[in-house]
Design a protein around this motif. Structure first.
Motif, short mmCIF file in Angstrom:
data_model
loop_
_atom_site.label_atom_id
_atom_site.label_comp_id
_atom_site.label_asym_id
_atom_site.label_seq_id
_atom_site.Cartn_x
_atom_site.Cartn_y
_atom_site.Cartn_z
N MET A 7 -0.11 -2.66 -6.74
CA MET A 7 0.74 -1.48 -6.83
C MET A 7 0.76 -0.81 -5.47
O MET A 7 -0.29 -0.40 -4.95
CB MET A 7 0.19 -0.49 -7.86
N VAL A 9 2.07 2.37 -3.61
CA VAL A 9 2.55 3.71 -3.95
C VAL A 9 3.35 4.29 -2.79
O VAL A 9 2.95 4.19 -1.63
CB VAL A 9 1.35 4.65 -4.27
N GLU A 27 -1.90 10.10 -13.94
CA GLU A 27 -2.09 8.68 -13.63
C GLU A 27 -3.57 8.29 -13.77
O GLU A 27 -3.91 7.25 -14.33
CB GLU A 27 -1.60 8.40 -12.21
N LYS A 28 -4.44 9.16 -13.24
CA LYS A 28 -5.88 8.88 -13.31
C LYS A 28 -6.35 8.79 -14.78
O LYS A 28 -7.05 7.85 -15.16
CB LYS A 28 -6.66 9.98 -12.57
N SER A 31 -5.01 5.60 -16.41
CA SER A 31 -5.69 4.37 -15.97
C SER A 31 -7.12 4.32 -16.52
O SER A 31 -7.60 3.24 -16.90
CB SER A 31 -5.70 4.25 -14.44
N TRP A 40 -7.58 -2.69 -18.38
CA TRP A 40 -7.45 -2.62 -16.91
C TRP A 40 -8.87 -2.90 -16.38
O TRP A 40 -9.69 -2.01 -16.27
CB TRP A 40 -6.97 -1.22 -16.53
N LEU A 43 -9.91 -2.28 -10.68
CA LEU A 43 -9.02 -1.37 -9.94
C LEU A 43 -9.64 -1.16 -8.56
O LEU A 43 -10.68 -0.50 -8.43
CB LEU A 43 -8.88 -0.03 -10.68
N ARG A 45 -8.98 -0.33 -4.33
CA ARG A 45 -8.12 0.18 -3.26
C ARG A 45 -7.94 -0.91 -2.22
O ARG A 45 -8.91 -1.62 -1.88
CB ARG A 45 -8.78 1.43 -2.62
N TYR A 50 -1.96 2.80 0.88
CA TYR A 50 -1.88 3.55 -0.37
C TYR A 50 -1.42 2.55 -1.44
O TYR A 50 -0.30 2.60 -1.94
CB TYR A 50 -0.92 4.73 -0.25
N SER A 51 -2.32 1.61 -1.72
CA SER A 51 -2.03 0.50 -2.64
C SER A 51 -3.31 0.16 -3.39
O SER A 51 -4.41 0.45 -2.90
CB SER A 51 -1.61 -0.75 -1.86
N ASN A 52 -3.13 -0.42 -4.55
CA ASN A 52 -4.30 -0.94 -5.25
C ASN A 52 -4.05 -2.36 -5.69
O ASN A 52 -2.91 -2.79 -5.84
CB ASN A 52 -4.69 -0.04 -6.43
N LEU A 73 3.06 6.97 -12.48
CA LEU A 73 3.56 6.80 -11.11
C LEU A 73 4.59 5.68 -10.98
O LEU A 73 5.02 5.36 -9.86
CB LEU A 73 2.38 6.47 -10.17
O1 LIG Z 1 -3.70 5.39 -6.19
C1 LIG Z 1 -3.23 4.36 -6.70
O2 LIG Z 1 -3.47 3.23 -6.28
C2 LIG Z 1 -2.38 4.48 -7.94
C3 LIG Z 1 -3.23 4.57 -9.12
C4 LIG Z 1 -3.39 3.66 -10.09
C5 LIG Z 1 -4.35 4.15 -11.05
C6 LIG Z 1 -4.70 5.43 -10.46
O3 LIG Z 1 -5.48 6.25 -10.94
O4 LIG Z 1 -4.02 5.64 -9.30
#
Ligand SMILES: O=C(O)CC1=CCC(=O)O1
Length: 93
Positions: A7, A9, A27-28, A31, A40, A43, A45, A50-52, A73
């Motif tokens: 993802m 962003v 979003e937090k 997730s 999920w 997760l 970074r 600004y991607s995961n 998001l």
């Molecule tokens: O910040 C990000 O990568 C977008 C995101 C996905 C789950 C989350 O909490 O933030």
């Protein structure tokens, strides 16, 4: 079925600050609910972006689509999905 999902962003710079903060909090929570449910499973970074990079464990393509479509998001992200299969040399998994 396992899927790797990247993802990227891209939040508009002129987004209202309060709206942005609420969006990120939503979003937090979304997730973390899916993480606790075992859907999920990773997760991470992507360093310096600004991607995961995430891994989802879902029943099928349709379930993954539903989970991604409902990301708060979603309209601010580029989502790239890679289906995963077992590697014959993997010692675990
Ligand atoms: O910040 C990000 O990568 C977008 C995101 C996905 C789950 C989350 O909490 O933030």
């Amino acid at each position: 079925m396992l899927f790797a999902v990247r993802m990227d962003v891209d939040l508009p710079l002129d987004l209202d600050a309060q709206f942005r903060d609420e969006l990120l909090a939503t979003e937090k929570a979304y997730s973390q609910k899916l993480q606790r449910a075992g859907k999920w499973v990773h997760l991470w970074r992507v360093v310096g972006e600004y991607s995961n990079l995430s891994v989802f464990d879902v029943a099928d393509n349709g379930e993954l689509h539903e989970l991604l479509w409902n990301l708060p998001l979603f309209k601010y992200m580029k989502v790239t999905v890679t289906p995963l299969a077992q590697h014959p040399s993997a010692v675990a998994g």
